[in-house]
Design a protein around this motif. Structure first.
Motif: not given
Length: 387
Positions: A258-276
């Protein structure tokens, strides 16, 4: 000789990198026993691999003892640690070999091995140096290994060198590269993105648990740097969660974006079991660790999936990437260099196909699961016979 009865000991039931390796190792040991310190997803996964599971009554709450903290943090837990050690002793008496899969598990398993006189194998998934562990913890680990471990398995030459540099006996060490099994999904990248709910445009992926030394903050800073101004639609996908008490860092990452102005370009997906699958959907994978890594599972997954790799030149990454022949190496903690490397990779340079061909061949030839299983089984068999 009958197959040795193995007691696999792990301190956490969260599933991170070391636990993924353990789940592959135990496939060859159906009928063995897993001793877990706490409840969690690993219990069900172990049962699914055909192992019996023993859970401690005293193991919860050990996360307060961080690996870079003073051993005095463990003093209030002395009674519970004693009870936990006694439980491991009881379980070990019914087995031929103790196999410790984590640092905390190893410390208590070493005490149990001393009491029961069972051979102990430590699968060390860390770089034993000052960037990861406090001085007291390093001395304790290495001292117990020199005295009570029959073998110390490490995933890479840098991990072996760090153990020896910390005072560990060189003749204890067995280098067994981690195995990674990647089956490529037949769907196109576009269809994968649609099915996984990912955005269009250039995608940069970071796949690891959230922790300061994993360097997700460097990737966010690189996204905001000038070299990526020509890629305004580039999105950074961060898959992973704060598994071991790093929630403050996870919150800071969001604040940083948010501070760097890229919050709309970063997706936090959390823990995922489908990384591959996520890995196959991105345009480039970044491994931005700021401290040396003992291995790099996601490096191999990306190589096998023909995804360009950018990694920091520390720990095992240079070896895995054949010193830059199979990917791009940048200095640790250098967002400007990472931004330049990302801009180059997203431009799809002319030599990229040759690099991806070499990377895929190397991943599949040197980092297979079957080879790792066979090597670990051979170590266990040798220490059982020696006993």
């Amino acid at each position: 000789m009958a197959a040795p009865r193995v007691l696999f000991v792990n301190h956490t039931s969260a599933i991170a990198g070391a636990e993924l390796i353990l789940l592959d190792v135990v496939r060859a040991w159906r009928g063995a026993t897993a001793f877990l310190f706490e409840d969690g997803p690993l219990e069900g996964a172990m049962r699914g691999r055909g192992l019996a599971v023993v859970k401690s009554r005293f193991g919860r709450g050990l996360s307060v003892v961080k690996r870079d903290a003073s051993l005095w943090r463990a003093a209030p837990l002395a009674g519970r640690l004693a009870g936990l050690t006694a439980e491991i002793v009881g379980a070990a008496r019914r087995h031929d070999v103790i196999y410790a899969n984590s640092q905390k598990a190893f410390v208590l398993a070493a005490l149990a091995a001393a009491v029961t006189r069972r051979p102990l194998v430590w699968h060390l998934h860390d770089i034993v140096d000052g960037s990861h562990f406090g001085t007291g913890q390093r001395r304790l680990q290495v001292g117990l290994a020199n005295r009570f471990a029959a073998r110390v398995i490490v995933p890479s030459a840098p991990a072996a060198e760090a153990f020896v540099a910390a005072g560990g006996r060189e003749n204890l060490v067995e280098v067994v590269p981690n195995g990674v099994d990647v089956t490529r999904d037949p769907r196109s990248r576009e269809n994968l993105r649609r099915d996984l709910g990912l955005p269009d445009g250039a995608l940069i992926g970071v796949f690891s648990r959230l922790a300061p030394w994993k360097g997700q903050h460097v990737a966010i800073e690189a996204l905001a740097a000038e070299p990526l101004a020509a890629e305004p639609t580039a999105t950074l996908v961060i898959a992973g969660d704060a598994l071991f008490g790093e929630q403050d860092y996870a919150a800071e990452l969001r604040a940083q974006a948010d501070r760097l102005g890229v919050a709309d370009r970063v997706r936090f997906l959390g823990h995922r079991a489908d990384v591959p699958l996520l890995m196959q959907a991105v345009d480039v994978m970044v491994h931005p660790s700021v401290a040396p890594e003992p291995f790099g599972r996601t490096l191999v997954e990306a190589m096998a999936s023909r995804v360009p790799v950018i990694a920091t030149a520390a720990g095992a990454a240079p070896d895995i990437l054949d010193h830059g022949a199979c990917g791009t190496l940048v200095p640790p903690g250098d967002p400007a260099a990472l931004a330049v490397a990302l801009r180059t990779a997203l431009a799809r340079p002319a030599n990229l196909t040759d690099q991806l061909d070499r990377a895929e061949a190397r991943a599949r030839a040197q980092y297979g699961v079957a080879a790792m299983q066979a090597a670990v089984a051979a170590v266990i068999a040798r220490v059982a016979i020696a006993r």
